[in-house]
Design a protein around this motif. Sequence first.
Motif, mmCIF file in Angstrom:
data_model
loop_
_atom_site.group_PDB
_atom_site.id
_atom_site.type_symbol
_atom_site.label_atom_id
_atom_site.label_comp_id
_atom_site.label_asym_id
_atom_site.label_seq_id
_atom_site.Cartn_x
_atom_site.Cartn_y
_atom_site.Cartn_z
ATOM 1 N N PHE A 1 -7.197 1.343 2.311
ATOM 2 C CA PHE A 1 -6.908 1.739 3.686
ATOM 3 C C PHE A 1 -8.133 1.485 4.578
ATOM 4 O O PHE A 1 -8.015 0.927 5.671
ATOM 5 C CB PHE A 1 -6.560 3.236 3.756
ATOM 6 N N TYR B 1 -6.886 -4.984 10.032
ATOM 7 C CA TYR B 1 -5.518 -4.923 9.519
ATOM 8 C C TYR B 1 -4.911 -6.306 9.268
ATOM 9 O O TYR B 1 -3.874 -6.669 9.821
ATOM 10 C CB TYR B 1 -4.623 -4.106 10.468
ATOM 11 N N LEU C 1 0.819 -1.209 0.000
ATOM 12 C CA LEU C 1 0.000 0.000 0.000
ATOM 13 C C LEU C 1 0.854 1.261 0.000
ATOM 14 O O LEU C 1 0.433 2.311 0.477
ATOM 15 C CB LEU C 1 -0.957 0.009 1.197
ATOM 16 N N GLU D 1 -8.736 -2.230 5.103
ATOM 17 C CA GLU D 1 -7.792 -2.781 6.086
ATOM 18 C C GLU D 1 -8.274 -2.501 7.505
ATOM 19 O O GLU D 1 -8.265 -3.386 8.364
ATOM 20 C CB GLU D 1 -6.403 -2.171 5.877
ATOM 21 N N TYR E 1 -3.575 6.995 7.704
ATOM 22 C CA TYR E 1 -3.569 5.528 7.708
ATOM 23 C C TYR E 1 -2.414 4.996 8.550
ATOM 24 O O TYR E 1 -2.595 4.069 9.361
ATOM 25 C CB TYR E 1 -3.467 5.006 6.280
#
Length: 542
Positions: free
Chosen positions: A528, A536, A419, A531, A452
Amino acid sequence: MTLSSDGQTAAAADIDVIVIGAGFGGLTATYRMRERGLDVLSFERGLDVGGTWYWNRYPGARTDSEGSFYRLNLFDDIVEPFSFKEKFPAQPEVLAYLGRVADELDLRKHYRFGVSVDAVVYDESTGRWQVRTDDGQDYTAKYVVSAVGIQSEPLVPDLPGQENFGGRIYHTAKWPADPVDLDGCRIAVIGTGSSGIQIIPQAADVASKLYVLQRTPTYSVPMVNKELTEEEQRELIESLPEIRKAVRDHPFSMPYSFSGRSALDVTDEERDAIYGEGWAKGGFRFMIESFDDIGTTKEANDTVSEWLRAKIHSIVEDPITAAKLTPNYPYTVKRPPSGVEFFESFNKDHVELIALRESPLVSFSEKGLVLEDRELEVDVVILATGFDFVTGSLYKLNVQGRDGLPLSERWADGLSNYLSVTLHGFPNFFVLGGPLYPGGNWPTVAEEVSTYIANVIAEGEKRSAQVIETKAEVEEAWVAHVNELASQSLMAQYGKDANAYGLGANIEGKLQSVFFYLGGAQVLFDQFDHEAASGYPGFEMS
């Protein structure tokens, strides 16, 4: 963390987070980390905040994104929104804006200014990062966030004889803070990229003689800048909520609408009229609002490239000079710059274009510059030669991850991360503006990415994790997706012909790879959010 009486951080402190940089990204990251309750120490090699806007003070320097969205949402949420006085703000106004951000959010107290980071080394025995600065101080931190910027390491040509030159030499990215008098000087500007396009008209206005030394021609459209009335400023401030939503959901983080049409589905007359309308609007509107496929399909791109080539020849009066200024690669392969009276500058009698592919530059001399076939006697040489894009400033940090692996070796054979912000083997290390980042409007990207990163760290702290690290298989899958998109791009196919910095092609010996994530900024931002909503899953938090 302790602070000395002048607000500078004590050298012996053991810190939660070290942030490197004080531009849009560094300021936002510093604020977000503090907001999460972490002790933050930030470093900036400049003497104040501003990042690229601190260093790039050259005449004509300004944003090529409109001030209505070249801004931070978090700042607008906390204090009265800043009103830019021009549609495309000039460097002093952007620097003043960032200074106000630092003041209103009380961020300067976290910074040590005039300090560069020389080494960032992961200590596996303690699970912490050892950070050394150029003043000989050592620090330890659980987390390190690099916000050194995507274009902050100037590219300086290695030309012999500089020490013999009797005149002045300036690089656009290292421009003095004090005024530089160029009136009546014989000037040579090396480079016709974004900074060259901005400074060349300024130099042409004051020089007695101006030589422009060009390696690769560049497409440029008008900026169509203007001063904003008080009423227009007020209307823009009132429109910020709508602008913010449009920017968040746009591939380039800009509040412009795509046309929904193909360049191949209209007549030649209709197409010419649409390009003419785009030219009149100027800036990125020309690229985004004309046709949806000019950046992705070669046949469609041919129509805009030919139109722009013809436009150059219609502006530049001397056909030989016009031919030298005309690119032969597809439009959009390089990030499209915009300027004010750039091509028109070459209609002035005292301005001379020199194509370096025809007449290579050999060295400096006492009187100026030596070409293969002549010598140019000048008083001032301006290096508008750009940057070692993305990796140049990162490699100068001398980052070493697990097993002492240098970051430069990690990326020697190919760019890889997850990412755009984290790498397997570099625990608790985050990059804001690293390789494979989305090439959208930078303040928006910087804000979304720093937020993020702060959220990932906050989640790790919530779980009492000592190590936050991207999973190797997750990183590999993401990079495969990124590379698949890049391989289909015009940049990958034609970037070498254009010496495109987005391909690493502007520097001999640099890794040739598409440095952008081409899936769209909003796709990365959505990832983001995914996640976060999923807990996550791309990370080991141990």
